[in-house]
Design a protein around this motif. Structure first.
Motif, PDB file in Angstrom:
ATOM      1  N   TYR A   1      -7.583  -6.216  -1.203  1.00 47.28           N
ATOM      2  CA  TYR A   1      -8.805  -6.441  -1.966  1.00 47.28           C
ATOM      3  C   TYR A   1      -9.980  -5.692  -1.359  1.00 47.28           C
ATOM      4  O   TYR A   1     -10.761  -5.047  -2.079  1.00 47.28           O
ATOM      5  N   LEU A   2     -10.140  -5.772  -0.049  1.00 44.07           N
ATOM      6  CA  LEU A   2     -11.264  -5.105   0.591  1.00 44.07           C
ATOM      7  C   LEU A   2     -11.191  -3.592   0.414  1.00 44.07           C
ATOM      8  O   LEU A   2     -12.211  -2.918   0.250  1.00 44.07           O
ATOM      9  N   GLU A   3      -9.973  -3.043   0.445  1.00 43.15           N
ATOM     10  CA  GLU A   3      -9.805  -1.600   0.295  1.00 43.15           C
ATOM     11  C   GLU A   3     -10.051  -1.126  -1.127  1.00 43.15           C
ATOM     12  O   GLU A   3     -10.471   0.011  -1.345  1.00 43.15           O
ATOM     13  N   ARG A   4      -9.775  -1.996  -2.099  1.00 43.66           N
ATOM     14  CA  ARG A   4      -9.872  -1.560  -3.494  1.00 43.66           C
ATOM     15  C   ARG A   4     -10.779  -2.477  -4.322  1.00 43.66           C
ATOM     16  O   ARG A   4     -10.585  -2.639  -5.529  1.00 43.66           O
ATOM     17  N   SER A   5     -11.768  -3.060  -3.681  1.00 41.34           N
ATOM     18  CA  SER A   5     -12.639  -4.000  -4.389  1.00 41.34           C
ATOM     19  C   SER A   5     -13.384  -3.322  -5.536  1.00 41.34           C
ATOM     20  O   SER A   5     -13.603  -3.932  -6.594  1.00 41.34           O
ATOM     21  N   ALA A   6     -13.778  -2.063  -5.349  1.00 36.17           N
ATOM     22  CA  ALA A   6     -14.516  -1.365  -6.404  1.00 36.17           C
ATOM     23  C   ALA A   6     -13.652  -1.193  -7.653  1.00 36.17           C
ATOM     24  O   ALA A   6     -14.118  -1.402  -8.784  1.00 36.17           O
ATOM     25  N   VAL A   7     -12.385  -0.830  -7.454  1.00 39.49           N
ATOM     26  CA  VAL A   7     -11.474  -0.663  -8.597  1.00 39.49           C
ATOM     27  C   VAL A   7     -11.186  -2.016  -9.235  1.00 39.49           C
ATOM     28  O   VAL A   7     -11.172  -2.148 -10.466  1.00 39.49           O
ATOM     29  N   HIS A   8     -10.964  -3.032  -8.408  1.00 38.46           N
ATOM     30  CA  HIS A   8     -10.712  -4.386  -8.927  1.00 38.46           C
ATOM     31  C   HIS A   8     -11.859  -4.841  -9.817  1.00 38.46           C
ATOM     32  O   HIS A   8     -11.650  -5.316 -10.936  1.00 38.46           O
ATOM     33  N   ASP A   9     -13.093  -4.710  -9.312  1.00 30.10           N
ATOM     34  CA  ASP A   9     -14.252  -5.160 -10.086  1.00 30.10           C
ATOM     35  C   ASP A   9     -14.400  -4.346 -11.373  1.00 30.10           C
ATOM     36  O   ASP A   9     -14.794  -4.882 -12.413  1.00 30.10           O
ATOM     37  N   LEU A  10     -14.081  -3.070 -11.289  1.00 33.47           N
ATOM     38  CA  LEU A  10     -14.182  -2.202 -12.463  1.00 33.47           C
ATOM     39  C   LEU A  10     -13.259  -2.673 -13.574  1.00 33.47           C
ATOM     40  O   LEU A  10     -13.689  -2.883 -14.716  1.00 33.47           O
ATOM     41  N   VAL A  11     -11.982  -2.839 -13.250  1.00 35.30           N
ATOM     42  CA  VAL A  11     -10.992  -3.094 -14.300  1.00 35.30           C
ATOM     43  C   VAL A  11     -10.879  -4.561 -14.698  1.00 35.30           C
ATOM     44  O   VAL A  11     -10.363  -4.865 -15.776  1.00 35.30           O
ATOM     45  N   PHE A  12     -11.371  -5.483 -13.840  1.00 36.65           N
ATOM     46  CA  PHE A  12     -11.251  -6.902 -14.184  1.00 36.65           C
ATOM     47  C   PHE A  12     -12.593  -7.572 -14.484  1.00 36.65           C
ATOM     48  O   PHE A  12     -12.616  -8.602 -15.156  1.00 36.65           O
ATOM     49  N   HIS A  13     -13.681  -7.026 -13.976  1.00 28.92           N
ATOM     50  CA  HIS A  13     -14.980  -7.642 -14.229  1.00 28.92           C
ATOM     51  C   HIS A  13     -15.792  -6.881 -15.272  1.00 28.92           C
ATOM     52  O   HIS A  13     -16.399  -7.490 -16.146  1.00 28.92           O
ATOM     53  N   GLU A  14     -15.801  -5.558 -15.183  1.00 28.58           N
ATOM     54  CA  GLU A  14     -16.579  -4.777 -16.132  1.00 28.58           C
ATOM     55  C   GLU A  14     -15.898  -4.666 -17.489  1.00 28.58           C
ATOM     56  O   GLU A  14     -16.547  -4.448 -18.507  1.00 28.58           O
TER      57      GLU A  14
ATOM     58  N   ASP B   1      -5.673   8.436 -13.134  1.00 33.47           N
ATOM     59  CA  ASP B   1      -6.416   8.761 -11.911  1.00 33.47           C
ATOM     60  C   ASP B   1      -7.773   9.374 -12.238  1.00 33.47           C
ATOM     61  O   ASP B   1      -8.792   9.021 -11.629  1.00 33.47           O
ATOM     62  N   ALA B   2      -7.780  10.307 -13.184  1.00 30.69           N
ATOM     63  CA  ALA B   2      -9.027  10.960 -13.570  1.00 30.69           C
ATOM     64  C   ALA B   2     -10.005   9.951 -14.171  1.00 30.69           C
ATOM     65  O   ALA B   2     -11.199   9.945 -13.838  1.00 30.69           O
ATOM     66  N   ALA B   3      -9.501   9.105 -15.038  1.00 30.27           N
ATOM     67  CA  ALA B   3     -10.356   8.095 -15.662  1.00 30.27           C
ATOM     68  C   ALA B   3     -10.933   7.142 -14.619  1.00 30.27           C
ATOM     69  O   ALA B   3     -12.127   6.811 -14.654  1.00 30.27           O
ATOM     70  N   GLU B   4     -10.095   6.710 -13.694  1.00 29.27           N
ATOM     71  CA  GLU B   4     -10.561   5.783 -12.659  1.00 29.27           C
ATOM     72  C   GLU B   4     -11.695   6.386 -11.835  1.00 29.27           C
ATOM     73  O   GLU B   4     -12.691   5.717 -11.544  1.00 29.27           O
TER      74      GLU B   4
ATOM     75  N   ILE C   1     -13.845   8.728 -12.727  1.00 31.14           N
ATOM     76  CA  ILE C   1     -15.082   8.866 -13.510  1.00 31.14           C
ATOM     77  C   ILE C   1     -15.690   7.498 -13.801  1.00 31.14           C
ATOM     78  O   ILE C   1     -16.916   7.321 -13.763  1.00 31.14           O
ATOM     79  N   PHE C   2     -14.848   6.517 -14.104  1.00 29.99           N
ATOM     80  CA  PHE C   2     -15.355   5.163 -14.345  1.00 29.99           C
ATOM     81  C   PHE C   2     -16.129   4.656 -13.128  1.00 29.99           C
ATOM     82  O   PHE C   2     -17.178   4.026 -13.260  1.00 29.99           O
ATOM     83  N   LEU C   3     -15.595   4.916 -11.942  1.00 29.67           N
ATOM     84  CA  LEU C   3     -16.252   4.463 -10.721  1.00 29.67           C
ATOM     85  C   LEU C   3     -17.581   5.189 -10.499  1.00 29.67           C
ATOM     86  O   LEU C   3     -18.530   4.613  -9.957  1.00 29.67           O
ATOM     87  N   GLU C   4     -17.631   6.444 -10.914  1.00 25.88           N
ATOM     88  CA  GLU C   4     -18.855   7.235 -10.722  1.00 25.88           C
ATOM     89  C   GLU C   4     -19.925   6.901 -11.762  1.00 25.88           C
ATOM     90  O   GLU C   4     -21.101   6.782 -11.425  1.00 25.88           O
ATOM     91  N   LYS C   5     -19.507   6.759 -13.025  1.00 27.24           N
ATOM     92  CA  LYS C   5     -20.475   6.650 -14.112  1.00 27.24           C
ATOM     93  C   LYS C   5     -20.500   5.298 -14.811  1.00 27.24           C
ATOM     94  O   LYS C   5     -21.442   4.990 -15.534  1.00 27.24           O
TER      95      LYS C   5
ATOM     96  N   LEU D   1      -4.833   0.550 -16.561  1.00 27.23           N
ATOM     97  CA  LEU D   1      -5.371   0.520 -15.198  1.00 27.23           C
ATOM     98  C   LEU D   1      -5.289  -0.885 -14.613  1.00 27.23           C
ATOM     99  O   LEU D   1      -4.994  -1.057 -13.426  1.00 27.23           O
ATOM    100  N   GLN D   2      -5.562  -1.894 -15.434  1.00 29.66           N
ATOM    101  CA  GLN D   2      -5.410  -3.277 -14.976  1.00 29.66           C
ATOM    102  C   GLN D   2      -3.974  -3.549 -14.552  1.00 29.66           C
ATOM    103  O   GLN D   2      -3.720  -4.120 -13.486  1.00 29.66           O
TER     104      GLN D   2
END
Length: 210
Positions: free
Chosen positions: A115-128, A32-35, A37-41, A76-77
């Motif tokens: 997907y719409l609710e968690r698109s930012a997390v999805h893109d983070l762990v699967f695209h970045e 949770d903590a990592a997620e 910070i990853f989203l922020e930075k 996280l994925q």
């Protein structure tokens, strides 16, 4: 005259207090903590030191659960996929077992909403982030659920799908593409209209658009 004096209760000794949280709880807190910070930075700008500070644990505790930052990202994925598929299954289970059209619509509704609710997390762990496992051929759990649904509907005569796996793959990628397009900042599609459009697309693809 003797008076009764209530004996003082013994205070719990340090040994009787829980010193650590259960391993599964600590692992989730690290994730949770990592997620956050990853989203922020961003992933590259985040260090393990920052993660352990945010989770309020020693650095050694991090390495008890994860070999590296990449290992944490893989976790996280996996958590995202597991949670997403659990939501899909729960949505379908609210429909009768033989209501395949209803279950298909529930699948799409839950997928679009999730997907719409968690698109930012999805893109983070699967695209970045791309792990070694991403480069290997493996079953997509969403495709597996969709394939099972298409096969069941075919057996029940609701629709006719000759190659359930192939059609599940194609429908999944159509859904994924629609969600990627809808998540662009310039787009402002109504979630209900988007859901219904994807549902109609699925039903027409299966020859069941009545």
């Amino acid at each position: 005259m003797l008076r009764y004096v209530k004996p003082a209760q013994a205070r719990p000794t340090p040994a009787s207090r829980p010193r650590t949280k259960p391993a599964n709880v600590r692992r989730e807190e690290l994730m949770d903590a990592a997620e956050r910070i990853f989203l922020e930075k961003g992933i590259a700008a985040t260090s393990v030191d920052e993660i352990v500070v945010a989770a309020d644990v020693a650095k050694g505790t991090f390495y008890l659960h994860f070999e590296s930052k990449d290992a944490l990202l893989v976790a996280l994925q996996q958590r995202f996929s597991r949670t997403f598929c659990d939501d899909l299954k729960a949505a379908m289970e609210r429909k009768k077992p033989d209501d395949f059209t209803g279950r298909l619509r529930a699948f799409v509704d839950a997928a679009v909403t999730g997907y719409l609710e968690r698109s930012a997390v999805h893109d983070l762990v699967f695209h970045e982030f791309r792990s070694e496992a991403d480069r290997e051929k493996h079953d997509n759990p969403m495709v597996v659920e969709l394939e099972r649904l298409l096969d069941g509907g075919t057996r029940a005569g609701v629709w006719k799908v000759e190659l359930p796996h192939l059609e599940a793959v194609m429908l999944f990628h159509a859904l994924h593409g629609a969600m990627d397009d809808a998540s662009e900042p310039a787009k402002s599609l109504n979630p209900k209209r988007l859901t219904r459009a994807v549902q109609r697309f699925f039903e027409r693809a299966l020859g069941n658009d009545g």
